[in-house]
Design an enzyme around this catalytic site. Structure first.
Site, short mmCIF file in Angstrom:
data_model
loop_
_atom_site.label_atom_id
_atom_site.label_comp_id
_atom_site.label_asym_id
_atom_site.label_seq_id
_atom_site.Cartn_x
_atom_site.Cartn_y
_atom_site.Cartn_z
N HIS A 83 25.52 1.80 101.42
CA HIS A 83 25.36 2.86 102.44
C HIS A 83 25.82 4.18 101.81
O HIS A 83 26.69 4.18 100.92
CB HIS A 83 26.26 2.48 103.63
CG HIS A 83 26.14 3.36 104.83
ND1 HIS A 83 26.75 4.58 104.91
CD2 HIS A 83 25.49 3.18 106.00
CE1 HIS A 83 26.49 5.11 106.11
NE2 HIS A 83 25.73 4.28 106.79
N ASP B 234 33.41 -2.25 101.42
CA ASP B 234 32.90 -1.61 102.62
C ASP B 234 32.58 -2.73 103.61
O ASP B 234 31.58 -3.45 103.45
CB ASP B 234 31.64 -0.80 102.25
CG ASP B 234 30.91 -0.27 103.48
OD1 ASP B 234 31.27 -0.64 104.60
OD2 ASP B 234 29.96 0.52 103.29
N GLN C 285 29.70 -3.76 107.97
CA GLN C 285 28.73 -4.70 108.55
C GLN C 285 29.19 -6.15 108.47
O GLN C 285 28.43 -7.06 108.79
CB GLN C 285 27.37 -4.55 107.83
CG GLN C 285 26.73 -3.19 107.97
CD GLN C 285 26.31 -2.87 109.41
OE1 GLN C 285 26.19 -3.76 110.26
NE2 GLN C 285 26.09 -1.59 109.69
N LYS D 74 31.48 -0.57 115.59
CA LYS D 74 30.48 -1.59 115.26
C LYS D 74 30.97 -2.99 115.66
O LYS D 74 30.34 -3.99 115.35
CB LYS D 74 30.17 -1.56 113.76
CG LYS D 74 29.44 -0.28 113.33
CD LYS D 74 29.10 -0.34 111.86
CE LYS D 74 28.76 1.02 111.28
NZ LYS D 74 27.42 1.49 111.65
N CYS E 33 20.59 5.38 106.10
CA CYS E 33 21.68 5.92 105.26
C CYS E 33 21.81 5.13 103.96
O CYS E 33 22.93 4.86 103.50
CB CYS E 33 23.02 5.91 106.00
SG CYS E 33 23.02 6.93 107.45
#
Ligand code: PLP
Length: 410
Positions: free
Chosen positions: A121, A198, A201, A224, A364
């Site tokens: 991302h 990261d 997700q 999220k 993104c």
């Protein structure tokens, strides 16, 4: 896991969009919030609102206790060793920027390497680009296999002794593919590099153990995972947080302020300058309570079962290309796809007319789309409150769209 029952906690899902019942499949962008989280926000502002870590009055003590209890919930959720390793941020982007600035600028020198992957991302690209430009380091991308998985052979080649930082998404926000973080951590640590993950997700979708992953840093966003916007987490191992500099300065993060210099507060406060997002932190704690009551393993298995259900139906549609692995075991609930001759924006607009919310665009992740040789894709992203019926509505709406745009006719 009873998705139909859980749906009842999400008032927003019970509305019509363009005269059709809403099917919300944009969960990778942000998830909806259950009543339990909304109630905590309301309760906080109606009864407990006060600033934290400074007042001695009852409301201040209550707000502080609740905010710090939320930190403990996060610690338990990710299995960090201690609360001092859990920093509240505005979200994943802030966390990654803090590491790039506060630690990267200290440990990455001219000629060193920062290794990321082709599926990152922008939040996990641009801070490293800036760092690389500033110090004269090299930014290197690990390639993907044809299936869209991270290529571990290439990773081994690229993570060299010059590498100071490896920063990789635990799960792709475009293809839904889950990356082998433990193996990447081992590769990074073999050469003495810092492993940054990261988790935007992944944290919302699977059980996490930052110690088992051996991640040095792990960043994710509250919005999220059923929490509010404006709150997120940066986990960091104590040994690195002690080396890392704060990037924001002011109240709350100091120990002593002299006329000519200052000293910093202990961890984690040294990084948390100014009044934090108190309500957001407490509500993130409520979101974690909610997710843990369902069970993260159950959520992950349920989403994989939904992918197993919908992927073959999607692939059976004439002219459909799906990006990323076709094995649901390698997936979160995120599926990127295109339909020959149909622009993803037209597709997303047409699906919206059927009440189905998906995302279209570059997500993104412009370097990834360039790597995949596409300009944009549609993306359906499922969460635990989605059902097989939602998946069917998506498939039916795609068929209807194809017919509308003149596809599907012989
Ligand atoms: N990383 C990934 C993989 C994401 O999907 C996102 C958001 O979509 C981010 C980082 C940035 O998250 P935020 O905008 O909450 O900071």
């Amino acid at each position: 896991m009873d998705a139909l029952k859980l749906r009842e906690d999400f008032p927003i899902l019970f509305q019509t969009v363009n005269d059709e019942p809403l099917v919300y499949l944009d969960n990778a962008a942000t998830t909806q919030k259950p009543k339990q989280v909304l109630d905590v926000l309301k309760h906080y502002y109606e009864l407990d609102n006060a600033n934290v870590h400074r007042g001695v009055h009852t409301l201040a003590e209550r707000a502080t206790a609740d905010y710090e209890a939320a930190r403990e919930k996060v610690r338990h959720f990710i299995n960090a060793k201690e609360n001092a390793e859990v920093l509240f941020t505005r979200g994943t982007t802030t966390g990654l920027n803090w590491v790039a600035r506060g630690l990267g600028e200290k440990i990455v020198k001219k000629g060193d390497r920062i290794v990321i992957s082709q599926m990152e991302h922008h939040s996990n690209i641009v801070p490293w680009q800036e760092l690389a430009h500033k110090v004269g380091a090299e930014l290197v991308y690990i390639d993907l296999t044809v299936e869209g998985e991270l290529d571990l052979v290439d990773a081994k080649k690229k993570i060299t002794s010059h590498t100071k930082i490896v920063s990789i998404a635990h799960a792709s926000n475009v293809m839904g593919v889950i990356n082998p973080i433990e193996q990447l951590s081992a590769l990074a640590h073999e050469v003495g590099a810092v492993m940054v993950v990261d988790g935007a997700q992944s944290a919302p979708h699977m059980a996490l153990d930052v110690q088992a992953l051996d991640a040095d840093f792990y960043a994710f966003s509250g919005h999220k995972m059923c929490g509010p916007t404006g709150i997120g987490v940066l986990y960091g191992k104590r040994q690195w947080l002690e080396v890392m500099d704060p990037v924001e300065f002011g109240g709350e993060m100091i120990d002593f302020v002299y006329h000519d210099h200052s000293t910093w507060a202990e961890l984690p406060y040294k990084f948390e300058a100014g009044t934090p997002n108190i309500a957001g932190g407490i509500a993130l704690g409520a979101a974690i309570d909610y997710l843990e009551a369902i069970g993260m393993d159950e959520i992950h298995a349920y989403e994989q079962a939904l992918v197993e259900y919908v992927l073959p139906k999607l692939l059976a549609i004439d002219g459909v290309t799906v990006y990323g692995p076709s094995d649901p075991e390698k997936h979160t609930g995120v599926i990127a796809f295109n339909i020959d001759g149909l622009h993803p924006h037209d597709l997303a607009t047409a699906l919206d007319m059927e009440g189905v919310a998906v995302r279209a665009g570059h997500h993104c992740a412009q370097p990834l789309l360039k790597y995949l040789a596409v300009q944009s894709t549609a993306r359906a992203s499922f969460y635990f409150y989605n059902t097989k019926e939602d998946a069917d509505r998506l498939i039916e709406a795609i068929h209807a769209t194809k017919e509308f745009f003149g596809h599907g006719f012989i």
